[in-house]
Design a protein around this motif. Structure first.
Motif, short mmCIF file in Angstrom:
data_model
loop_
_atom_site.label_atom_id
_atom_site.label_comp_id
_atom_site.label_asym_id
_atom_site.label_seq_id
_atom_site.Cartn_x
_atom_site.Cartn_y
_atom_site.Cartn_z
N ALA A 87 0.81 -1.22 0.00
CA ALA A 87 0.00 0.00 0.00
C ALA A 87 0.85 1.27 0.00
CB ALA A 87 -0.95 -0.01 1.20
N GLU A 88 1.93 1.27 0.76
CA GLU A 88 2.78 2.46 0.85
C GLU A 88 3.44 2.77 -0.49
OE1 GLU A 88 2.95 4.42 3.39
OE2 GLU A 88 1.88 3.20 4.86
N GLU A 89 3.98 1.75 -1.13
CA GLU A 89 4.63 1.95 -2.44
C GLU A 89 3.62 2.41 -3.48
OE1 GLU A 89 6.83 -0.60 -6.00
OE2 GLU A 89 6.62 -1.50 -4.01
N LEU A 90 2.44 1.81 -3.46
CA LEU A 90 1.43 2.18 -4.45
C LEU A 90 0.98 3.62 -4.24
CD1 LEU A 90 -0.23 1.23 -6.81
CD2 LEU A 90 -1.93 0.31 -5.22
N ALA A 91 0.83 4.04 -2.99
CA ALA A 91 0.45 5.43 -2.71
C ALA A 91 1.52 6.39 -3.23
CB ALA A 91 0.23 5.63 -1.21
N ASP A 92 2.79 6.04 -3.04
CA ASP A 92 3.88 6.88 -3.54
C ASP A 92 3.82 7.00 -5.06
OD1 ASP A 92 5.04 7.54 -1.11
OD2 ASP A 92 6.34 5.78 -1.09
N ARG A 93 3.62 5.89 -5.73
CA ARG A 93 3.60 5.89 -7.20
C ARG A 93 2.44 6.72 -7.74
NH1 ARG A 93 6.83 2.36 -9.93
NH2 ARG A 93 7.97 0.79 -8.70
N VAL A 94 1.26 6.60 -7.12
CA VAL A 94 0.10 7.37 -7.59
C VAL A 94 0.32 8.86 -7.36
CG1 VAL A 94 -2.36 7.78 -7.28
CG2 VAL A 94 -1.48 5.44 -7.27
N LEU A 95 0.88 9.23 -6.20
CA LEU A 95 1.12 10.64 -5.94
C LEU A 95 2.15 11.21 -6.91
CD1 LEU A 95 0.43 13.04 -4.13
CD2 LEU A 95 2.36 12.42 -2.69
N GLN A 96 3.15 10.42 -7.28
CA GLN A 96 4.14 10.88 -8.24
C GLN A 96 3.51 11.21 -9.59
OE1 GLN A 96 7.07 7.75 -8.29
NE2 GLN A 96 7.80 8.24 -6.23
N ALA A 97 2.40 10.54 -9.90
CA ALA A 97 1.71 10.82 -11.16
C ALA A 97 1.16 12.23 -11.19
CB ALA A 97 0.57 9.81 -11.37
N LEU A 138 3.18 14.92 -13.05
CA LEU A 138 3.17 14.92 -14.50
C LEU A 138 1.98 15.67 -15.10
CD1 LEU A 138 4.13 11.16 -15.06
CD2 LEU A 138 5.65 13.16 -14.95
N THR A 139 0.98 16.02 -14.27
CA THR A 139 -0.19 16.69 -14.80
C THR A 139 0.04 18.17 -15.06
OG1 THR A 139 -1.06 17.29 -12.61
CG2 THR A 139 -1.66 15.11 -13.48
N GLY A 140 1.03 18.78 -14.38
CA GLY A 140 1.22 20.22 -14.47
C GLY A 140 0.22 20.99 -13.65
N HIS A 141 -0.59 20.29 -12.86
CA HIS A 141 -1.61 20.91 -12.02
C HIS A 141 -0.92 21.63 -10.85
CE1 HIS A 141 -5.40 21.64 -10.13
NE2 HIS A 141 -6.06 20.76 -10.86
N GLU A 142 -1.43 22.79 -10.48
CA GLU A 142 -0.85 23.55 -9.38
C GLU A 142 -1.67 23.42 -8.10
OE1 GLU A 142 -0.36 27.54 -10.72
OE2 GLU A 142 1.34 27.07 -12.03
N ASP A 143 -2.69 22.56 -8.12
CA ASP A 143 -3.55 22.39 -6.96
C ASP A 143 -2.97 21.35 -6.01
OD1 ASP A 143 -5.68 22.76 -5.32
OD2 ASP A 143 -7.20 21.97 -6.69
N ASP A 144 -3.63 21.18 -4.84
CA ASP A 144 -3.25 20.13 -3.91
C ASP A 144 -3.49 18.76 -4.55
OD1 ASP A 144 -4.13 22.53 -2.81
OD2 ASP A 144 -4.42 21.67 -0.84
N ALA A 145 -2.96 17.74 -3.91
CA ALA A 145 -3.19 16.37 -4.38
C ALA A 145 -3.23 15.45 -3.17
CB ALA A 145 -2.09 15.93 -5.35
N ALA A 146 -4.21 14.55 -3.14
CA ALA A 146 -4.32 13.58 -2.06
C ALA A 146 -4.63 12.21 -2.63
CB ALA A 146 -5.40 14.00 -1.07
N VAL A 147 -4.10 11.17 -1.98
CA VAL A 147 -4.27 9.78 -2.42
C VAL A 147 -4.55 8.93 -1.19
CG1 VAL A 147 -3.16 7.78 -3.48
CG2 VAL A 147 -2.68 10.08 -4.35
N LEU A 148 -5.51 8.01 -1.32
CA LEU A 148 -5.82 7.06 -0.25
C LEU A 148 -5.94 5.68 -0.88
CD1 LEU A 148 -6.56 6.43 2.69
CD2 LEU A 148 -8.92 7.09 2.17
N VAL A 149 -5.11 4.74 -0.43
CA VAL A 149 -5.04 3.40 -1.03
C VAL A 149 -5.54 2.35 -0.04
CG1 VAL A 149 -3.46 1.60 -1.86
CG2 VAL A 149 -3.12 3.98 -2.54
N LEU A 150 -6.38 1.45 -0.56
CA LEU A 150 -6.79 0.26 0.17
C LEU A 150 -6.16 -0.93 -0.55
CD1 LEU A 150 -9.23 2.36 0.57
CD2 LEU A 150 -10.56 0.36 1.22
N ARG A 151 -5.45 -1.73 0.21
CA ARG A 151 -4.75 -2.89 -0.40
C ARG A 151 -5.15 -4.14 0.35
NH1 ARG A 151 -3.49 -6.36 -2.71
NH2 ARG A 151 -1.56 -7.02 -3.69
N HIS A 152 -5.71 -5.12 -0.37
CA HIS A 152 -6.15 -6.37 0.26
C HIS A 152 -5.41 -7.55 -0.35
CE1 HIS A 152 -8.60 -9.80 1.41
NE2 HIS A 152 -9.15 -9.04 2.34
N GLY A 153 -4.95 -8.46 0.49
CA GLY A 153 -4.31 -9.67 -0.01
C GLY A 153 -2.93 -9.87 0.55
N ALA A 154 -2.17 -10.76 -0.09
CA ALA A 154 -0.86 -11.16 0.41
C ALA A 154 0.09 -9.99 0.55
CB ALA A 154 -0.25 -12.22 -0.50
#
Length: 274
Positions: free
Chosen positions: A242-252, A255-271
């Motif tokens: 979950a932590e790695e996936l949250a980092d990768r999504v936030l890094q995206a 690339l948008t060039g957006h100047e606004d805030d950004a927030a990500v919340l990840v749910l990860r189920h399984g092994a």
């Protein structure tokens, strides 16, 4: 007879005094700006949860990045908390603007939603009652939001959406998608709104990602195109923790060039969540 006046030459002492004065003013400006930034960062930390709850086989992770311009504070938020019946409440939202006023309004919404969710098991009811509370504050601001209720025993997700950007999901068998749930108006626009509830199961070895528009929208990037890019990213890294996936999504978001805030919340189920 007119006599021409000879300009007075600045002495070394005068130049040194002027330089010292300018240096002192510059130092004061830097210290004042730093104090404002530190105050904003402290306020932001208080506005967002220090930790998120987790269960065996289920992990959550979240990230927040401030707007590129202005203070390190804004109206985007995420939240995760245990409910009295053992379910998990999850929220993500975006308040209009990215300043101290927006952050304060965000804090009010977050507190109101927690209070309502503790006694209302239905996400649509949580959203409706939160909207009514926000309307009673007579604020000129509004907010988009998604609220989810997860039953850890059955992995059932029930969600309601108030004008917020869609979520992204992916599974280990290669399936992925963008949710197309029905929703209502953003919070703070109109009283007595209804918010439809969508039910789904959190798939084993799957990831479910909530985000704000700062992650998927930019000056030359539509929300639909941005969501599809994040969908492919989540699909490619579905088995990451979950932590790695949250980092990768936030890094995206960079690339948008957006100047606004950004927030990500990840749910990860399984092994990978263990």
């Amino acid at each position: 007879m007119n006599r021409r006046r000879t300009p007075r030459s600045a002495s070394a002492e005068d130049l040194l005094s002027t330089l010292q004065h300018l240096t002192a003013r510059a130092r004061q400006e830097v210290e004042l700006h730093q104090a404002r930034v530190e105050l904003a960062q402290a306020l932001q930390r208080k506005m967002l949860p220090a930790t998120l709850p987790s269960f065996p086989g289920l992990r959550t992770a979240a990230r927040y990045a401030p707007a590129r311009d202005g203070l390190d504070i804004g109206g985007d938020w995420y939240d995760g908390f245990l409910l009295p019946d053992g379910a998990l409440g999850l929220a993500i939202g975006d308040v209009q603007g990215h300043d101290v006023e927006a952050a304060a309004f965000m804090g009010q919404i977050r507190i109101a939603m927690r209070a309502v969710a503790s006694s209302a098991p239905d996400p649509g009811e949580v959203m409706r009652r939160t909207n009514d509370l926000i309307m009673s504050m007579d604020s000129t601001l509004f907010a988009t939001c998604s609220f989810l209720r997860l039953d850890p025993a059955t992995r059932e997700l029930r969600s309601a959406r108030a004008g917020h950007v869609a979520c992204v999901w992916a599974t280990a068998d290669g399936r992925s998608g963008v949710t197309a749930d029905a929703g209502g108006l953003p919070l703070g626009i109109e009283p007595r709104q209804d918010y439809p509830v969508t039910r789904r199961d959190l798939t084993v070895d799957g990831a479910f990602v909530l985000l704000t528009d700062g992650v998927v929208e930019g000056p030359s990037l539509t929300i639909d195109a941005g969501l599809d890019r994040v969908r492919r990213l989540v699909s490619d890294h579905c088995l990451a923790d979950a932590e790695e996936l949250a980092d990768r999504v936030l890094q995206a978001a960079v690339l948008t060039g957006h100047e606004d805030d950004a927030a990500v919340l990840v749910l990860r189920h399984g092994a990978a969540a263990l």
